[in-house]
Design an enzyme around this catalytic site. Structure first.
Site, PDB file in Angstrom:
ATOM      1  N   TYR A  25      51.503  28.503  46.778  1.00  0.00           N
ATOM      2  CA  TYR A  25      50.497  28.085  45.252  1.00  0.00           C
ATOM      3  C   TYR A  25      51.694  27.936  43.669  1.00  0.00           C
ATOM      4  O   TYR A  25      50.989  26.701  43.603  1.00  0.00           O
ATOM      5  CB  TYR A  25      49.635  28.896  45.054  1.00  0.00           C
ATOM      6  CG  TYR A  25      49.232  29.274  43.567  1.00  0.00           C
ATOM      7  CD1 TYR A  25      47.871  28.610  43.748  1.00  0.00           C
ATOM      8  CD2 TYR A  25      48.985  30.315  42.891  1.00  0.00           C
ATOM      9  CE1 TYR A  25      47.501  28.172  42.566  1.00  0.00           C
ATOM     10  CE2 TYR A  25      48.184  30.485  41.576  1.00  0.00           C
ATOM     11  CZ  TYR A  25      47.798  29.601  41.196  1.00  0.00           C
ATOM     12  OH  TYR A  25      46.276  29.042  40.417  1.00  0.00           O
ATOM     13  N   GLU A  62      39.311  33.013  38.333  1.00  0.00           N
ATOM     14  CA  GLU A  62      40.015  34.455  37.057  1.00  0.00           C
ATOM     15  C   GLU A  62      39.009  35.555  37.131  1.00  0.00           C
ATOM     16  O   GLU A  62      39.372  36.552  36.109  1.00  0.00           O
ATOM     17  CB  GLU A  62      40.816  33.829  36.068  1.00  0.00           C
ATOM     18  CG  GLU A  62      41.523  32.621  35.867  1.00  0.00           C
ATOM     19  CD  GLU A  62      43.289  32.823  36.854  1.00  0.00           C
ATOM     20  OE1 GLU A  62      43.021  34.580  36.470  1.00  0.00           O
ATOM     21  OE2 GLU A  62      44.306  32.169  36.796  1.00  0.00           O
ATOM     22  N   TRP A  83      45.965  38.565  42.934  1.00  0.00           N
ATOM     23  CA  TRP A  83      45.793  37.323  42.652  1.00  0.00           C
ATOM     24  C   TRP A  83      45.043  36.572  44.175  1.00  0.00           C
ATOM     25  O   TRP A  83      44.983  35.413  44.694  1.00  0.00           O
ATOM     26  CB  TRP A  83      46.514  36.177  42.099  1.00  0.00           C
ATOM     27  CG  TRP A  83      46.419  34.664  41.880  1.00  0.00           C
ATOM     28  CD1 TRP A  83      46.806  33.996  42.346  1.00  0.00           C
ATOM     29  CD2 TRP A  83      45.127  33.928  41.328  1.00  0.00           C
ATOM     30  NE1 TRP A  83      46.370  32.482  42.242  1.00  0.00           N
ATOM     31  CE2 TRP A  83      45.583  33.200  41.910  1.00  0.00           C
ATOM     32  CE3 TRP A  83      43.626  34.487  40.833  1.00  0.00           C
ATOM     33  CZ2 TRP A  83      44.433  31.596  41.500  1.00  0.00           C
ATOM     34  CZ3 TRP A  83      42.932  33.241  41.289  1.00  0.00           C
ATOM     35  CH2 TRP A  83      42.655  32.076  40.924  1.00  0.00           C
TER      36      TRP A  83
END
Length: 203
Positions: free
Chosen positions: A32, A54, A62
């Site tokens: 990522y 988010e 995350w």
């Protein structure tokens, strides 16, 4: 060869590339970081997806959201604002039963509300132009993770502006994370191999 942490905040991977510690060891996070994080995100649907994820990430890691992203995309109709805006109470019930996503009712309802607010922004210049209008004149130049800010005057202003237009789960810290991920600011560590790769800011 195992990753080696350097004195300047980055970790040198077995491939010889320098990354921040959070992206150095987990293969999913590394991929990522190398291919997505910090690259410019433009367009209504991509930015709506980012804002949604988010928001779901708030209070979680995350990595958790990234692993669940395929399930989120399926559950939320690939974050098509028109489709999500049309969700009903039956959809809320469906989502609360979906073990593939984060089953938080407040965040689910916020995503639906945000889709409707996104549509309303079309009467102005749209979500893309709105969010990018908060791009600062300069970007941080952190050498260590401790030097990476978690908010900025622009993220505070973006948060307030979105809230005035009906968006939820868009606090200043969440919006700064959005700005980092979407390339609006560049918080790659100065010695990272990705510093300046977005093309938005000079390396």
């Amino acid at each position: 060869m195992s990753p080696i942490e350097s004195d300047n905040g980055v970790v040198i991977g077995e491939d010889g590339l320098a990354r921040p510690p959070w992206a150095a060891r987990d293969p999913l996070l590394r991929e990522y970081y190398d291919t997505e994080w910090g690259m410019p995100v433009r367009g209504e649907q991509p930015l709506f997806e980012r804002i949604s994820l988010e928001g779901f990430q708030a209070g979680l890691s995350w990595a958790t959201i990234l692993r669940k992203r395929p399930a989120f995309r399926e559950a939320f109709r690939h974050f098509d604002p028109d489709a999500v805006a049309a969700f009903t109470e039956d959809d809320v019930t469906r989502l609360l039963a979906d073990t593939g996503i984060v089953r938080n009712q407040a965040k689910i309802r916020a995503t639906i509300a945000n889709a409707r607010a996104t549509i309303e922004l079309r009467e102005q210049d749209g979500l893309d132009a709105f969010v990018w209008s908060f791009q600062p004149n300069t970007t941080p130049e952190p050498r260590t993770l401790a030097e990476v800010p978690t908010t900025s005057p622009e993220s505070v202003a973006l948060s307030k502006a979105l809230r005035r237009r009906g968006f939820r789960f868009v606090g200043p810290t969440t919006m700064f994370a959005l700005m980092e991920a979407a390339g609006i600011v560049d918080t790659h560590l100065v010695d990272s191999h990705r510093r300046g790769s977005s093309g938005v800011w000079q390396a």
